[in-house]
Write an enzyme that holds these catalytic residues in place. Structure first.
Site, mmCIF file in Angstrom:
data_model
loop_
_atom_site.group_PDB
_atom_site.id
_atom_site.type_symbol
_atom_site.label_atom_id
_atom_site.label_comp_id
_atom_site.label_asym_id
_atom_site.label_seq_id
_atom_site.Cartn_x
_atom_site.Cartn_y
_atom_site.Cartn_z
ATOM 1 N N THR A 170 0.898 -1.148 0.000
ATOM 2 C CA THR A 170 0.000 0.000 0.000
ATOM 3 C C THR A 170 0.933 1.193 0.000
ATOM 4 O OG1 THR A 170 -1.785 -1.085 1.202
ATOM 5 C CG2 THR A 170 -1.607 1.250 1.526
ATOM 6 N N GLY B 161 -10.202 -3.969 1.123
ATOM 7 C CA GLY B 161 -9.247 -4.088 2.222
ATOM 8 C C GLY B 161 -9.441 -3.012 3.269
ATOM 9 N N ASP B 162 -8.410 -2.814 4.055
ATOM 10 C CA ASP B 162 -8.462 -1.832 5.147
ATOM 11 C C ASP B 162 -8.221 -0.405 4.658
ATOM 12 O OD1 ASP B 162 -5.808 -2.738 4.484
ATOM 13 O OD2 ASP B 162 -5.084 -1.614 6.211
#
Ligand code: ASP
Length: 273
Positions: free
Chosen positions: A152, A182-183
């Site tokens: 990321t 995702g987060d």
């Protein structure tokens, strides 16, 4: 007056040895781009650093991002300002040129926090956010198929007024199911900021960050007076001990220097203050 600071990371995935210095150079360039905008405020600095990294083909965001199980790039991004807890996220994007631009547009619009997929693309078009043919994100299909785990990119900035902002963008995890989120576009999981305490941004196994609500936990610890270095280290210990997950975090506290901690072999990062 606060002391301005910026920290930028390029992901905590397993980086092939040959790419390490190239990725570090890409992160250094992003730090320089973001830092040159710090006079425009924390949000501008964090967003420009991330926007730059979306164009660095060796980093897992925007152009060059990893492929899902259908061989397609699906991108997530998020942004947050710590002054009034405004946040925006965009997920599962296939045709938005700069996912971070769309996250900012969602935040500025203010009606919602997270838009995904087709609706997110439609909103992007309506707002005049630049679109792209999905093929432009694939520069080297062989390489992108082989990215291990993933990465990321993220940035946390503090400006002279003490405003803190965080921005994050990712291709997610390699081989993920189409539609997986995702987060990184989720405040509280992959990022969180409150000017009274500090701002954080994560990279690593998104499912673990979501299950632990890790970014929010970190800011609560800052709120309870834990020092920034211990918060960053404690978060990575917790990630490893609770869920055996790989990852890294960057953090800018309300006062004091930025922090970076990771439990993977490498996480290129750079800072300025
Ligand atoms: N956190 C990202 C995700 O799970 C990927 C990574 O940083 O490795 O989508």
């Amino acid at each position: 007056m606060a002391r301005p600071a910026l920290i930028v990371h390029g992901g905590a995935g397993p980086v092939p040895e040959a790419e390490r210095s190239l990725r570090q150079a890409a992160v250094d360039r992003a730090r320089d781009v973001g830092w040159s905008a710090i006079g425009q405020g924390a949000l501008a600095a964090a967003v420009l650093a991330v926007r730059h990294m979306e164009d660095e083909p060796l980093l897992n965001a925007g152009i060059g991002a990893c492929l899902n199980s259908d061989g397609v790039v699906e991108l997530d991004a998020g942004v947050m300002e710590g002054a009034d807890l405004r946040a925006g996220g965009a997920a599962c994007l296939r045709d938005v040129r700069h996912p971070i631009d769309l996250a900012v547009a969602v935040m500025e619009d203010g009606r919602h926090v997270l838009l995904a997929g087709e609706g997110a693309s439609r909103f992007a078009r309506e707002r005049g956010v630049e679109m792209a043919d999905p093929s432009i994100f694939i520069t080297d299909r062989k390489r992108q198929e082989l990215i291990e785990g993933a990465d990321t990119v993220g940035a946390v900035a503090r400006d002279a007024e003490g405003r803190i902002a965080v921005a994050v963008s990712t291709g997610g995890r390699v081989g993920k199911l189409p539609g997986r989120v995702g987060d990184s576009p989720l405040p509280g999981a992959g990022f969180y900021v409150d000017d009274r305490f500090g701002g954080v941004c994560g990279t690593g196994l998104g499912e673990a960050f979501i299950r632990l609500g890790l970014a929010r936990v970190m800011v609560i610890e800052l709120q309870h007076g834990v020092d920034a270095a211990s918060v960053a280290k404690g978060a990575i210990d917790y990630l490893g001990q609770a869920l055996g997950a790989p990852g890294g975090v960057i953090l800018v506290p309300r006062d004091g220097p930025p922090q970076a901690v990771f439990n993977t072999p490498a996480m290129p990062w750079a800072m300025a203050q």
